[in-house]
Design a protein around this motif. Structure first.
Motif, short mmCIF file in Angstrom:
data_model
loop_
_atom_site.label_atom_id
_atom_site.label_comp_id
_atom_site.label_asym_id
_atom_site.label_seq_id
_atom_site.Cartn_x
_atom_site.Cartn_y
_atom_site.Cartn_z
N THR A 44 -0.40 6.59 -4.42
CA THR A 44 -1.33 5.76 -3.66
C THR A 44 -2.75 6.14 -4.03
N ASN A 45 -3.65 5.17 -3.98
CA ASN A 45 -5.07 5.41 -4.24
C ASN A 45 -5.84 4.77 -3.09
N LEU A 46 -6.34 5.60 -2.20
CA LEU A 46 -7.12 5.13 -1.06
C LEU A 46 -8.58 5.07 -1.47
N HIS A 47 -9.14 3.86 -1.49
CA HIS A 47 -10.55 3.67 -1.82
C HIS A 47 -11.34 3.80 -0.51
N VAL A 48 -11.81 5.02 -0.24
CA VAL A 48 -12.51 5.30 1.01
C VAL A 48 -13.81 4.51 1.08
N ASN A 49 -14.55 4.49 -0.01
CA ASN A 49 -15.75 3.66 -0.14
C ASN A 49 -16.00 3.45 -1.63
N LYS A 50 -17.17 2.92 -2.01
CA LYS A 50 -17.46 2.62 -3.41
C LYS A 50 -17.53 3.88 -4.29
N GLN A 51 -17.69 5.04 -3.66
CA GLN A 51 -17.88 6.27 -4.42
C GLN A 51 -16.70 7.24 -4.31
N LEU A 52 -15.80 7.07 -3.36
CA LEU A 52 -14.76 8.06 -3.10
C LEU A 52 -13.37 7.44 -3.14
N ASP A 53 -12.49 8.03 -3.98
CA ASP A 53 -11.09 7.66 -4.05
C ASP A 53 -10.25 8.91 -3.79
N VAL A 54 -9.17 8.74 -3.02
CA VAL A 54 -8.23 9.83 -2.73
C VAL A 54 -6.85 9.38 -3.17
N LEU A 55 -6.27 10.09 -4.14
CA LEU A 55 -4.96 9.75 -4.68
C LEU A 55 -3.92 10.76 -4.20
N ASN A 56 -2.75 10.29 -3.83
CA ASN A 56 -1.63 11.13 -3.42
C ASN A 56 -0.35 10.55 -3.99
N GLY A 57 0.52 11.43 -4.48
CA GLY A 57 1.76 10.92 -5.05
C GLY A 57 2.88 11.93 -5.03
N ILE A 58 4.07 11.39 -5.26
CA ILE A 58 5.29 12.19 -5.39
C ILE A 58 5.85 11.87 -6.77
N THR A 59 6.18 12.93 -7.55
CA THR A 59 6.73 12.73 -8.89
C THR A 59 8.13 13.34 -8.96
N MET A 60 8.83 12.99 -10.00
CA MET A 60 10.15 13.57 -10.25
C MET A 60 10.07 14.73 -11.24
N GLY A 61 8.85 15.23 -11.48
CA GLY A 61 8.65 16.36 -12.39
C GLY A 61 8.01 15.94 -13.69
N ALA A 62 7.82 16.91 -14.56
CA ALA A 62 7.09 16.72 -15.82
C ALA A 62 7.79 15.74 -16.73
N ASN A 63 7.04 14.73 -17.18
CA ASN A 63 7.47 13.76 -18.19
C ASN A 63 8.87 13.21 -17.93
N THR A 64 9.11 12.79 -16.72
CA THR A 64 10.43 12.27 -16.35
C THR A 64 10.53 10.78 -16.59
N PHE A 65 11.76 10.33 -16.74
CA PHE A 65 12.05 8.91 -16.86
C PHE A 65 13.18 8.59 -15.89
N PHE A 66 12.83 8.43 -14.63
CA PHE A 66 13.74 8.07 -13.56
C PHE A 66 14.87 9.09 -13.36
N THR A 67 14.60 10.36 -13.68
CA THR A 67 15.54 11.44 -13.37
C THR A 67 14.74 12.60 -12.78
N LEU A 68 15.33 13.30 -11.84
CA LEU A 68 14.67 14.45 -11.22
C LEU A 68 14.77 15.64 -12.16
N ARG A 69 13.62 16.18 -12.60
CA ARG A 69 13.60 17.29 -13.54
C ARG A 69 13.99 18.60 -12.87
N GLY A 70 13.41 18.92 -11.75
CA GLY A 70 13.68 20.18 -11.07
C GLY A 70 14.65 20.01 -9.93
N ASN A 71 14.50 20.88 -8.91
CA ASN A 71 15.42 20.80 -7.77
C ASN A 71 14.86 20.02 -6.60
#
Length: 181
Positions: A44-71
């Motif tokens: 997600t990228n929350l555009h708080v105002n014209k100068q501030l963006d806050v990004l938050n995300g969940i990944t499946m690990g390093a360089n993954t392609f629809f598979t969970l890399r870790g536990n």
């Protein structure tokens, strides 16, 4: 707020794995070790105002392609603040945490949790000259027979737009390799 899901390029770092978004053909160690290029997840990228963006995300690990890399899934986040509405100076900080959130140097170095903290300043000096200063700090805890590994890096990139189709780029980098504790 923007929402993305699927396979996407990393938000960590100035360089990108995609050629149009990288100033050099070669990659520095900082990019190689903790800016994995792409991952699968949601962001997600929350555009708080014209100068501030806050990004938050969940990944499946390093360089993954629809598979969970870790536990378990990993967290990735970033705060981008432009100091003025003209967007000439960007202050950016990023965090990535999780099991196999970044690549280990080899399978024997896969620990319990990876941590990456990034600080970046990007400034457009004039219409032709841009400078990027970036520092990454990465740690891996619970590495078998070692404990904790870490590395630090710092680089500066200068990009001069000489013509519409020609850029002149310079990179100076410094880093410390994996230190074992």
């Amino acid at each position: 707020m923007d929402v993305q899901a699927g396979r996407m390029g990393t938000i960590i770092g100035y360089n990108s794995a995609m050629a149009p978004y990288r100033p050099f053909y070669s990659s520095d160690y900082q990019w190689f070790y903790d800016q994995d290029g792409a991952w699968t997840g949601a962001l997600t990228n929350l555009h708080v105002n014209k100068q501030l963006d806050v990004l938050n995300g969940i990944t499946m690990g390093a360089n993954t392609f629809f598979t969970l890399r870790g536990n378990s899934p990993c967290y990735i986040g970033q705060i981008n603040y432009w100091t003025t509405e003209e967007k000439r100076t960007l202050l950016s900080t990023s965090l990535q945490v999780g099991n196999q959130a970044i690549f280990a140097a080899g399978p024997q170095f896969v620990g319990d949790t990876d941590y990456v903290v990034e600080l970046r300043v990007q400034h457009q000096w004039n219409k032709c000259l841009t400078q990027i200063i970036q520092s990454d700090m990465a740690f891996a805890s619970g590495v078998p027979n070692i404990g904790t590994t870490e590395f630090y890096s710092l680089y500066s990139i200068w990009s001069f737009h000489a013509t519409e189709k020609v850029d002149v780029n310079f990179r100076a980098a410094r880093g410390s390799g994996a230190q074992l504790h």
